[in-house]
Design an enzyme around this catalytic site. Structure first.
Site: not given
Length: 469
Positions: A228-229, A278, A319, A381, A425, A439, A454, A458
């Site tokens: 799915d991701k 995160e 997402e 994530a 990061r 990523g 993106e 990052k």
């Protein structure tokens, strides 16, 4: 700062060892109040004691941020394969059982000694360069532990009692260096351009074309119903024209991103360091906290409209929802209560905005923080969904080993409390090169060039810290 800290610590150590012989292998830990200084600047100012570790949490509502710096190493615990964190937990418990804390009244509230380290994104039978010195999971119990919170700080010294006589002179030399570092760290920040990569530094790695091709392969797998991701990573190797100083790089990124969790773990000549937005998991007693963080837009002109577009984007919301749903499904059965907001808010950093859902809960029991790390890692994530299939897709398709990038870094103590961040990061820095990673979460509707852009956004914080841009 006066030199009284060193005299005080050595006097406390002498008193502790005179109070009675311990068992063979016992670790004596003494502590004294210390100055409050920025953790990363303390690391940058003290070049004599290795390896280094650092974990500096940002201020959060209703929670005291804790800063930890470690110099040297009294013990290390490591694990490999599927049982890596079980192995770490078992070995650490034995070491904590052999540790005798000695506190005077002025240090009675000091947070105790703790292990600091991290783990890789996935376990590997063989660790490829540049990650050969980094085990599947590896945590240090430092010889010197600086801990700071809420305007107070302390310095711990850990010594095996039978080694005290032979190590006395090296302890005194290390302590003198740390005392000088406290003085330097208390001074106003001064950037040191000479510690940057230098004019003409080269950047090699995943090209725009290669990453877009990888994204298209991921979209094919998504459309075929295989996943799915998935979150592929782009890697870059920085070849400097002069030697890099990892401690100076850490100090620069820490000063620039005070709202993130700053971290560093040294193994051999390489330092894995970064500024993660995160949190993976925090446990304080039975109270836990984590973040759902996915969905990103680069900051720019018209920031307010960019935020509105991010909140309204079906692709970004999808997402993000996959991440939040996965975290809730893992933690829900382990919690007596779990607060998961229905809609995300915005987490803004100097270079990007993220969709963010803070999740809080109360555990049923005293589950060790490493068991929670094991259950949550890797989150969608950084891997994708379903997790096992997404991780297998990454192993089969990513051209470069990502090592500890998108793994987890953090600390844990004797009570099983701890705090871990997702290792993003970030970069792996040595004197002659630096490896950077970033990523992008790929779901149906992802646009390959936009996803590559993106990853560039990052990687920007680490490039700036290296003196590239």
């Amino acid at each position: 700062m006066s030199s009284g800290l060193g005299t005080d610590l050595l006097a406390r150590l002498s008193r502790a060892t005179r109070r009675g012989a311990g068992s063979a292998g016992e670790i004596v830990a003494v502590v004294a109040p210390a100055p409050v200084v920025p953790a990363a600047r303390l690391v940058a100012a003290c070049a004599s004691a290795t390896p280094i570790v650092l974990f500096q949490a940002p201020p959060r509502d209703d929670e005291e941020p804790l800063g930890i710096v470690g110099f040297g190493e009294i013990a290390r615990v490591e694990g490999s394969g599927p049982e890596r964190l079980v192995q770490v937990t078992s070995a650490a418990r034995k070491l904590f059982a052999s540790l005798r804390e000695e506190r005077d009244a002025d240090a009675g509230s000091a947070p105790g000694p703790r292990f600091v380290g991290g783990l890789s994104f996935r376990t590997e039978a063989h660790h490829e360069p540049p990650w050969t010195s980094f085990a599947d999971a590896s945590f240090s119990l430092p010889r010197w532990i600086y801990v700071a919170r809420a305007g107070e700080a302390w310095l711990w010294l850990l010594v095996r009692e039978e080694d005290l006589a032979s190590e006395r002179s090296s302890i005194e030399a290390e302590l003198a260096s740390i005392e000088a570092a406290f003085v330097a760290a208390a001074q106003p920040a001064q950037d040191a351009p000479s510690h940057g990569a230098g004019e003409g530094a080269k950047i090699e790695g995943t090209s725009r074309e290669a990453f877009c091709s990888l994204v298209r392969e991921a979209l094919d797998a998504i459309r075929a119903g295989e996943i799915d991701k998935v979150v592929p990573v782009a890697a870059s190797r920085v070849c400097p024209t002069r030697s890099l100083d990892a401690r100076a790089v850490l100090a620069r990124i820490a000063d620039a991103y005070a709202e993130t969790t700053r971290f560093a773990v040294q193994r051999g000549e390489r330092v894995f360091l970064g500024a993660s937005p995160e949190r993976l998991i925090s446990r304080r007693g039975r109270v836990l906290s984590t973040d759902g963080l996915a969905g990103t837009v680069r900051r720019g002109e018209g920031d307010a409209s960019l935020v509105r577009a991010l909140l309204a984007s079906p692709k970004e919301r999808r997402e993000h929802a996959l991440v939040v749903e996965s975290i809730a499904s893992v933690l829900g059965p382990r919690c007596a209560s779990l607060d998961v907001p229905e809609t995300p808010t915005i987490r803004s950093l100097p270079n990007v905005h993220h969709l963010w859902t803070p999740i809080r809960g109360a555990l049923h029991d005293d589950t060790h923080v490493l068991a929670l790390v094991e259950a949550l890692h890797p989150t969608p994530a950084v891997s994708g969904t379903p997790r096992d299939r997404a991780t297998a897709w990454i192993a089969a398709h990513e051209p470069d080993a990502r090592g500890w990038y998108t793994g987890a870094v953090g600390w844990f103590d004797a009570a099983g409390d701890g705090d871990f961040a997702v290792a993003i990061r970030a970069g792996l820095v040595s004197e002659d090169e630096a490896w950077l990673y970033a990523g992008a979460g790929i779901v149906e509707g992802s646009d390959p060039p936009a996803e590559y852009a993106e990853t560039r956004a990052k990687q920007a914080p680490m490039l700036v810290a290296l003196g590239i841009v």
